[in-house]
Design a protein around this motif. Structure first.
Motif, PDB file in Angstrom:
ATOM      1  N   GLU A  62       2.973  -0.822  -1.233  1.00  0.00           N
ATOM      2  CA  GLU A  62       3.881  -0.945  -0.106  1.00  0.00           C
ATOM      3  C   GLU A  62       4.462  -2.358  -0.046  1.00  0.00           C
ATOM      4  O   GLU A  62       3.829  -3.321  -0.469  1.00  0.00           O
ATOM      5  N   THR A  70       9.250   0.117  -2.257  1.00  0.00           N
ATOM      6  CA  THR A  70       7.889   0.465  -2.641  1.00  0.00           C
ATOM      7  C   THR A  70       7.808   0.467  -4.159  1.00  0.00           C
ATOM      8  O   THR A  70       8.578   1.159  -4.829  1.00  0.00           O
ATOM      9  N   ASP A  92       0.835   3.411  -5.692  1.00  0.00           N
ATOM     10  CA  ASP A  92       1.898   2.932  -4.816  1.00  0.00           C
ATOM     11  C   ASP A  92       1.540   1.551  -4.276  1.00  0.00           C
ATOM     12  O   ASP A  92       0.382   1.289  -3.962  1.00  0.00           O
TER      13      ASP A  92
END
Length: 334
Positions: A298, A308, A296
């Motif tokens: 951000e 995201t 992931d």
């Protein structure tokens, strides 16, 4: 790969002519049209077409259509490519004729870059708007490089290649790279970028992601970077991508996590508003892939309108059967 004596003689005859050898030297540096070659060689279109026909019949080059344009590239056959590269590497760049050809080739590539720059200037605002909503590209690229690793591999396919950035990023690792995109404008951008970066082991082609103009079971790495959200049937897109992998090959997808930014549908043609890990895992499983890694990223700014970025790595479940010839080749490039 060994060939018959007659086939070898025919191949040598096809290459053993000054104009055709010049053509091979030029095409080894990137895909070109008949018009490009006519301009560079300063020869008539019928004469250039005749030379190309003989090289096609010998299996040294290939032709592919892109709208009304026809491009010529080195053969996808590894033995043919090695043969051509061996010949071309023995021709000195300082040869007066080759030197003039390369000067004209540089002029052709500059024109491509000018067309690419024009396209970028018309579309930069919309791209910059989306980029401002998510993590910097360099963070994602650094993660991609770490995930794929440093070990050289045979072939890479970038589906929806866009600007050709991933082909440029992984160029030091693969022996042969191919990018597919439906947009001729984006292919112009990609060619200009690859030319500017000095990437000669990759080519881009016009084609549909759901029916890409490449062979199946042929690629060690397939990538889909910010492509899936444009597809009306992402599951089928993933299945088609998986069919292109060699046993134990890897599929890397970069896209967005689920979000609610409807303006991306209305203003930027996004069909899907992101994907969950569960969705991707299910689609990978249906395609015969194991989900090995999820990352992931951000967004750079803590605002309500944010995206995201997600990275998913899947691997083909089939075991790679030992191939002595291929293993020896990998050891040479390691």
């Amino acid at each position: 790969m060994r060939v018959t004596l007659d086939l070898m003689v025919d191949t040598l005859k096809a290459a053993a002519e000054s104009s055709r050898l010049r053509i091979l030297a030029l095409i080894s540096r990137g895909d070109l049209t008949v018009s490009d070659l006519t301009e560079i060689l300063n020869q008539s279109q019928p004469r250039v077409s005749r030379h190309l026909k003989l090289l096609l019949e010998a299996g040294l080059i290939e032709r592919y259509q892109e709208g009304s344009w026809a491009f010529f590239r080195l053969s996808d056959d590894d033995a043919a490519r090695d043969f051509v590269n061996g010949l071309v590497s023995r021709v000195h760049d300082g040869d007066p004729q080759i030197e003039r050809d390369l000067e004209r080739l540089a002029s052709v590539k500059r024109k491509r870059q000018e067309r690419a720059a024009s396209y970028f200037s018309r579309n930069a605002a919309s791209w910059d708007q989306i980029r401002s909503l998510h993590a910097p590209d360099r963070a994602v690229e650094a993660a991609l490089l770490k995930l794929v690793g440093k070990r050289p591999f045979q072939s890479m396919l970038d589906l929806g290649t866009g600007t050709g950035r991933l082909l440029e990023l992984f160029a030091p690792l693969y022996k042969r790279g191919v990018g597919i995109d439906m947009s001729r404008e984006m292919l112009t951008v990609a060619r200009a970028n690859l030319d500017r970066a000095g990437v000669s082991n990759a080519q881009v082609r016009q084609g549909d992601i759901f029916a890409p103009p490449v062979e199946r079971d042929a690629f060690d790495l397939v990538t889909m970077h910010q492509v899936l959200h444009y597809l009306d049937d992402p599951a089928t897109g993933i299945r088609e991508a998986a069919r292109l992998l060699r046993p134990s090959g890897r599929l890397v997808i970069v896209d967005f996590a689920p979000h609610a930014l409807e303006f991306l549908r209305e203003e930027h043609a996004h069909i899907r508003l992101g994907f969950s890990d569960r969705q991707i895992a299910e689609w990978f499983a249906e395609a015969g892939l194991d989900l090995e890694e999820t990352l992931d990223f951000e967004p750079r700014a803590a605002t309500e309108a944010k995206l995201t970025v997600k990275l998913w790595l899947g691997r083909d479940r089939r075991m790679l059967i030992a191939d002595p010839a291929r293993n020896a080749e990998q050891r040479e490039t390691a």
